[in-house]
Design an enzyme around this catalytic site. Structure first.
Site, PDB file in Angstrom:
ATOM      1  N   MET A 298       0.845  -1.199   0.000  1.00 51.23           N
ATOM      2  CA  MET A 298       0.000   0.000   0.000  1.00 51.23           C
ATOM      3  C   MET A 298       0.873   1.239   0.000  1.00 51.23           C
ATOM      4  O   MET A 298       1.779   1.374   0.825  1.00 51.23           O
ATOM      5  CB  MET A 298      -0.920  -0.008   1.228  1.00 51.23           C
ATOM      6  CG  MET A 298      -1.974  -1.098   1.196  1.00 51.23           C
ATOM      7  SD  MET A 298      -2.897  -1.216   2.763  1.00 51.23           S
ATOM      8  CE  MET A 298      -1.666  -2.012   3.807  1.00 51.23           C
TER       9      MET A 298
ATOM     10  N   ARG B 219      10.205   3.935  21.861  1.00 54.47           N
ATOM     11  CA  ARG B 219       9.321   3.286  20.894  1.00 54.47           C
ATOM     12  C   ARG B 219       8.784   4.292  19.870  1.00 54.47           C
ATOM     13  O   ARG B 219       8.782   5.507  20.088  1.00 54.47           O
ATOM     14  CB  ARG B 219       8.145   2.621  21.598  1.00 54.47           C
ATOM     15  CG  ARG B 219       7.255   3.603  22.335  1.00 54.47           C
ATOM     16  CD  ARG B 219       6.088   2.909  22.998  1.00 54.47           C
ATOM     17  NE  ARG B 219       5.405   3.832  23.897  1.00 54.47           N
ATOM     18  CZ  ARG B 219       4.102   3.822  24.148  1.00 54.47           C
ATOM     19  NH1 ARG B 219       3.326   2.939  23.550  1.00 54.47           N
ATOM     20  NH2 ARG B 219       3.565   4.676  24.987  1.00 54.47           N
TER      21      ARG B 219
ATOM     22  N   LEU C  92     -16.707  10.145  28.996  1.00 53.70           N
ATOM     23  CA  LEU C  92     -17.701   9.203  28.483  1.00 53.70           C
ATOM     24  C   LEU C  92     -17.751   9.201  26.967  1.00 53.70           C
ATOM     25  O   LEU C  92     -18.775   8.879  26.367  1.00 53.70           O
ATOM     26  CB  LEU C  92     -19.080   9.547  29.060  1.00 53.70           C
ATOM     27  CG  LEU C  92     -19.174   9.520  30.592  1.00 53.70           C
ATOM     28  CD1 LEU C  92     -20.516  10.087  31.051  1.00 53.70           C
ATOM     29  CD2 LEU C  92     -18.962   8.113  31.130  1.00 53.70           C
ATOM     30  N   GLY C  93     -16.653   9.583  26.325  1.00 51.19           N
ATOM     31  CA  GLY C  93     -16.583   9.567  24.872  1.00 51.19           C
ATOM     32  C   GLY C  93     -17.617  10.496  24.256  1.00 51.19           C
ATOM     33  O   GLY C  93     -17.766  11.647  24.679  1.00 51.19           O
TER      34      GLY C  93
ATOM     35  N   ASP D 252      -5.900  12.997  26.150  1.00 57.74           N
ATOM     36  CA  ASP D 252      -4.848  13.922  26.582  1.00 57.74           C
ATOM     37  C   ASP D 252      -5.265  15.368  26.337  1.00 57.74           C
ATOM     38  O   ASP D 252      -4.962  16.254  27.137  1.00 57.74           O
ATOM     39  CB  ASP D 252      -3.543  13.626  25.840  1.00 57.74           C
ATOM     40  CG  ASP D 252      -3.013  12.229  26.132  1.00 57.74           C
ATOM     41  OD1 ASP D 252      -3.230  11.736  27.256  1.00 57.74           O
ATOM     42  OD2 ASP D 252      -2.395  11.632  25.234  1.00 57.74           O
TER      43      ASP D 252
END
Length: 321
Positions: A33, A95, A229-230, A260
């Protein structure tokens, strides 16, 4: 070692990363890809919070371990955003995580690698660096996952070191969060799943969540609980009040860094001497604003301020306990 000049806010990220983001026309298995040009941002919970605070006009110092070529890149990326660093050199390479956006399905794929393992001297130096900041900062924000080599009570050690000196804000999960709460912290920001695990409940009923939060507060484990709660907004719980903020109808371009951004915008509001109600409003606005931007770009100040006016905070009446 000379004392470090005064800073009001310090963030600690024990498992930082370089976040690489790109996009493809369509994710197809077993196929080469072609990707768009890669974009790299500094990453890790505390680093992201410091980035948001800087964009909103408050300086913060970010403490984090870093090693190898990716560690050098991470430090350069943090510096590019104008955030002051205290870097703890490590033996292992930092990382690099990968976020891929599928342009056809508009789905986001997040590849998160394990944090670079830390030796005893390395994680201990993270705590020691914080202790060397004089005078003590008003707020310490410890956020993110924990890599191999770091003890499960790392955040507990941090809570004990901060007790009576700084307001400690912790955004982590599982046994690491529970260890911090054994000593007690100022504020935690779990999502629904993390809070249910912490409180030992399965319900998402508002009254049940509030009661579970009050039990933690009564035990002295936290003073403020900001429960994200999104898309349904957020719930804020203290000993004396509970309030709910609505979610905003936003089609996400990316979900990376929303938590964040929520925390960074909320702390900015708190430090700016706003009420908890206003802080909750800005938290939801910050998390929502992050959804508008691709990859790991986090929220933009103009979006945060614009969306804050659209967030409605409603006090929740409680029965006397």
């Amino acid at each position: 070692m000379a004392e470090i000049p005064l800073t009001q806010i310090v963030t600690l990220t024990i498992s930082p990363a370089v976040d690489l983001s790109t996009s493809v026309k369509k994710m197809v298995p077993f196929t080469k890809m072609r990707c768009a040009q890669a974009h790299r941002d500094p990453g890790g919970g505390g680093i992201n919070v410091a980035r948001v605070l800087k964009r909103l006009g408050i300086a913060a110092t970010a403490i984090y371990p870093a090693g190898g070529a990716t560690g050098q890149l991470l430090a350069a990326l943090v510096e590019r955003e104008g955030v002051r660093s205290m870097v703890i050199p490590t033996l292992n390479d930092t990382r690099e995580d990968i976020t891929i956006f599928d342009e056809t399905t508009r789905e986001q794929f997040r590849l998160v690698f394990p944090g670079a393992p830390l030796g005893d001297i390395e994680w201990q130096e993270c705590l020691a660096s914080l202790a060397r900041i004089k005078p003590q900062p008003a707020f310490v924000i410890a956020s993110g996952s924990v890599p191999a080599g770091v003890p499960h009570d790392f955040f507990g050690k941090l809570a004990r070191a901060s007790k009576g000196r700084s307001k400690l804000i912790v955004d982590t999960s599982g046994p690491f969060l529970k260890a911090a709460l054994e000593t007690g912290v100022y504020l935690i920001k779990p999502n629904l799943h993390e809070f249910q695990d912490l409180a030992g409940i399965a319900s998402s009923d508002e009254a049940t969540l509030i009661e579970a939060g009050l039990r933690l507060i009564d035990r002295g484990q936290a003073e403020v609980i900001a429960l994200s709660l999104g898309p349904d907004g957020a719930l804020l719980i203290t000993r004396d009040a509970a309030m709910r903020a609505n979610g905003l109808p936003i089609e996400p371009v990316s979900v990376s860094g929303a938590g964040d951004s929520f925390l960074g915008a909320m702390i900015w509001s708190l430090v700016s001497s706003d009420s908890l109600e206003m802080a909750l409003r800005y938290g939801v606005a910050g998390g929502s604003a992050a959804l508008l931007n691709p990859g790991t770009e986090l929220c933009r100040p103009e979006d945060v301020h614009r969306l804050a006016s659209q967030v409605i905070v409603t006090p929740i009446a409680r029965n006397k306990r």
